[in-house]
Design a protein around this motif. Structure first.
Motif, mmCIF file in Angstrom:
data_model
loop_
_atom_site.group_PDB
_atom_site.id
_atom_site.type_symbol
_atom_site.label_atom_id
_atom_site.label_comp_id
_atom_site.label_asym_id
_atom_site.label_seq_id
_atom_site.Cartn_x
_atom_site.Cartn_y
_atom_site.Cartn_z
ATOM 1 N N MET A 98 0.829 -1.212 0.000
ATOM 2 C CA MET A 98 0.000 0.000 0.000
ATOM 3 C C MET A 98 0.859 1.257 0.000
ATOM 4 N N ALA A 99 1.851 1.317 0.897
ATOM 5 C CA ALA A 99 2.710 2.500 0.998
ATOM 6 C C ALA A 99 3.537 2.690 -0.268
ATOM 7 N N ASP A 100 4.056 1.601 -0.803
ATOM 8 C CA ASP A 100 4.893 1.700 -1.991
ATOM 9 C C ASP A 100 4.095 2.211 -3.187
ATOM 10 N N GLU A 101 2.857 1.752 -3.310
ATOM 11 C CA GLU A 101 2.021 2.215 -4.428
ATOM 12 C C GLU A 101 1.652 3.680 -4.247
ATOM 13 N N GLN A 102 1.443 4.098 -3.007
ATOM 14 C CA GLN A 102 1.194 5.520 -2.759
ATOM 15 C C GLN A 102 2.398 6.357 -3.171
ATOM 16 N N VAL A 103 3.586 5.916 -2.796
ATOM 17 C CA VAL A 103 4.813 6.661 -3.117
ATOM 18 C C VAL A 103 4.977 6.797 -4.627
ATOM 19 N N GLN A 104 4.754 5.717 -5.344
ATOM 20 C CA GLN A 104 4.888 5.767 -6.803
ATOM 21 C C GLN A 104 3.857 6.710 -7.421
ATOM 22 N N THR A 105 2.629 6.694 -6.879
ATOM 23 C CA THR A 105 1.578 7.584 -7.376
ATOM 24 C C THR A 105 1.936 9.040 -7.112
ATOM 25 N N PHE A 106 2.397 9.333 -5.906
ATOM 26 C CA PHE A 106 2.835 10.687 -5.558
ATOM 27 C C PHE A 106 3.959 11.139 -6.479
ATOM 28 N N GLN A 107 4.979 10.292 -6.648
ATOM 29 C CA GLN A 107 6.147 10.655 -7.439
ATOM 30 C C GLN A 107 5.752 11.053 -8.857
ATOM 31 N N ASP A 108 4.941 10.226 -9.488
ATOM 32 C CA ASP A 108 4.519 10.502 -10.868
ATOM 33 C C ASP A 108 3.718 11.798 -10.951
ATOM 34 N N TYR A 109 2.798 11.982 -10.021
ATOM 35 C CA TYR A 109 1.915 13.146 -10.081
ATOM 36 C C TYR A 109 2.671 14.438 -9.776
ATOM 37 N N LEU A 110 3.532 14.412 -8.774
ATOM 38 C CA LEU A 110 4.263 15.621 -8.410
ATOM 39 C C LEU A 110 5.260 16.025 -9.492
ATOM 40 N N GLU A 111 5.910 15.043 -10.090
ATOM 41 C CA GLU A 111 6.834 15.365 -11.184
ATOM 42 C C GLU A 111 6.086 16.031 -12.337
ATOM 43 N N GLN A 112 4.934 15.471 -12.686
ATOM 44 C CA GLN A 112 4.159 16.052 -13.782
ATOM 45 C C GLN A 112 3.637 17.430 -13.416
ATOM 46 N N ALA A 113 3.287 17.617 -12.140
ATOM 47 C CA ALA A 113 2.819 18.930 -11.682
ATOM 48 C C ALA A 113 3.916 19.979 -11.841
ATOM 49 N N GLY A 114 5.173 19.604 -11.529
ATOM 50 C CA GLY A 114 6.289 20.527 -11.686
ATOM 51 C C GLY A 114 6.539 20.873 -13.141
ATOM 52 N N ILE A 115 6.531 19.857 -13.997
ATOM 53 C CA ILE A 115 6.741 20.066 -15.428
ATOM 54 C C ILE A 115 5.646 20.958 -16.011
ATOM 55 N N ASN A 116 4.397 20.646 -15.651
ATOM 56 C CA ASN A 116 3.264 21.406 -16.188
ATOM 57 C C ASN A 116 3.296 22.862 -15.748
ATOM 58 N N GLU A 117 3.716 23.108 -14.510
ATOM 59 C CA GLU A 117 3.716 24.479 -14.007
ATOM 60 C C GLU A 117 4.794 25.314 -14.698
ATOM 61 N N VAL A 118 5.961 24.720 -14.936
ATOM 62 C CA VAL A 118 7.006 25.446 -15.671
ATOM 63 C C VAL A 118 6.523 25.766 -17.083
ATOM 64 N N ALA A 119 5.873 24.795 -17.717
ATOM 65 C CA ALA A 119 5.356 25.015 -19.071
ATOM 66 C C ALA A 119 4.269 26.092 -19.060
ATOM 67 N N ARG A 120 3.451 26.086 -18.039
ATOM 68 C CA ARG A 120 2.387 27.095 -17.934
ATOM 69 C C ARG A 120 2.964 28.488 -17.751
ATOM 70 N N GLN A 121 3.992 28.602 -16.903
ATOM 71 C CA GLN A 121 4.631 29.896 -16.712
ATOM 72 C C GLN A 121 5.299 30.375 -18.001
ATOM 73 N N ALA A 122 5.880 29.445 -18.743
ATOM 74 C CA ALA A 122 6.508 29.814 -20.015
ATOM 75 C C ALA A 122 5.460 30.377 -20.976
ATOM 76 N N GLY A 123 4.259 29.786 -20.953
ATOM 77 C CA GLY A 123 3.188 30.288 -21.816
ATOM 78 C C GLY A 123 2.690 31.643 -21.372
ATOM 79 N N ILE A 124 2.544 31.834 -20.078
ATOM 80 C CA ILE A 124 2.083 33.115 -19.557
ATOM 81 C C ILE A 124 3.066 34.230 -19.890
ATOM 82 N N LEU A 125 4.367 33.921 -19.744
ATOM 83 C CA LEU A 125 5.396 34.935 -19.915
ATOM 84 C C LEU A 125 5.961 34.990 -21.327
#
Length: 317
Positions: free
Chosen positions: A122-149
């Motif tokens: 259970m914990a390991d699957e949570q960690v993998q889910t968090f890792q994937d989602y947070l990494e994508q959140a970081g990538i998406n936010e940088v891309a969003r800022q690039a579009g705004i600016l």
């Protein structure tokens, strides 16, 4: 300038709502992971008592005699199946090994080894889910800022990993997940011990266990939303700093969604202006508290046109 700032603030608040919807989708996935572990654990406990208890009660002497006959090889097969099917991380394998070597492999300890395998999965699957989602959140936010600016901007793998894995209030999100698992395991051990040694009816323990899993689900959702806000704010900060590195006067605005759920902290900070060089999550940027929904927007003052005209090209964080 006021109209331009109003537009960006409005746009940021609309984005906050979109991000909330994404967070809830992943929070639902985490709930399913935790509920699945709960079902498997309750099944293991039910099988245990069905095989070794009489009249829904069990004496210490009878428990010692019957549970000592529990099949050790059966557990070894279960653990091996988990390792094979779940594709465990190094951390998960270490958790299994460390816990198993501490056990005496007898009586209730063997049941706990079964339950621990489900908890680690259970914990390991949570960690993998968090890792994937947070990494994508970081990538998406940088891309969003690039579009705004209106600039080309990327984030390197090493920077992304550092951002996602950073400690916040003296612990990383992955450490919090594993710590919660350990707490759940300790409570399970008490429940099993009470049932076997003290003769407490297992239904009482099951009720407590369900409540504890509800707490785990709540904390996983809170952690996801809070850590996503931290990563997105970190990505904003990196973007702002890269774009304004020669301008110590560059500023950003704190943006909060004002409704019945808004905390006093974020409501007080809403619309406040801070220097980019002083930006710090938890102090003057989101997350200010668990479940924080606030964000920020770079102040696009009179310096914007000349600043970006002089810096055409690709920005790498």
């Amino acid at each position: 300038m006021a109209e331009e700032e109003s537009y960006w603030v409005k746009r940021e608040k609309e984005n906050i709502k979109k991000e909330q919807m994404k967070d809830e989708e992943v929070a639902e996935k985490l709930r399913e992971i935790i509920e699945n572990a709960q079902r498997e654990i309750l099944k293991e406990i039910d099988v245990f008592y069905s095989r070794y208890a009489e009249n829904n009660n069990i004496t210490p002497a009878e428990a010692k005699k019957r549970v000592s006959e529990f099949d050790v090889q059966s557990f070894e097969k279960t653990a091996a199946r988990y390792v094979e099917e779940k594709n465990f991380s190094d951390k998960a394998n270490e958790e299994l090994y460390t816990y198993n070597t501490k056990m005496r492999v007898s009586r209730q300890e063997l049941l706990m080894m079964y339950l621990n395998a489900h908890l680690v999965a259970m914990a390991d699957e949570q960690v993998q889910t968090f890792q994937d989602y947070l990494e994508q959140a970081g990538i998406n936010e940088v891309a969003r800022q690039a579009g705004i600016l209106d600039v080309n901007m990327t984030i390197t793998t090493s920077t992304l990993e550092s951002l996602v894995g950073a400690s916040f209030y003296e612990a990383t999100w992955s450490e919090r997940i594993w710590d919660d698992m350990e707490g759940l395991r300790e409570e399970l051990d008490v429940i099993i011990n009470n049932a076997i040694v003290r003769g407490v009816h297992p239904d009482r323990g099951v009720s407590n266990l369900r409540e504890r899993f509800d707490v785990t689900t709540y904390e996983a959702r809170r952690l996801l939303i809070t850590e996503t806000a931290r990563v997105q704010t970190g990505a904003q900060q990196l973007s702002y700093e890269a774009l304004t590195e020669d301008n110590d006067e560059a500023e950003y605005e704190f943006i909060a969604v004002i409704d019945d759920d808004t905390t006093e902290t974020c409501e007080d900070l809403n619309g406040e202006i801070f220097k980019v060089k002083d930006m710090m999550p938890g102090v003057n940027a989101s997350p200010m508290h668990p479940f924080c929904r606030s964000s920020s927007a770079l102040r696009l003052g009179d310096w914007r046109t000349n600043f970006f005209a002089e810096r055409e090209g690709k920005y790498s964080l």
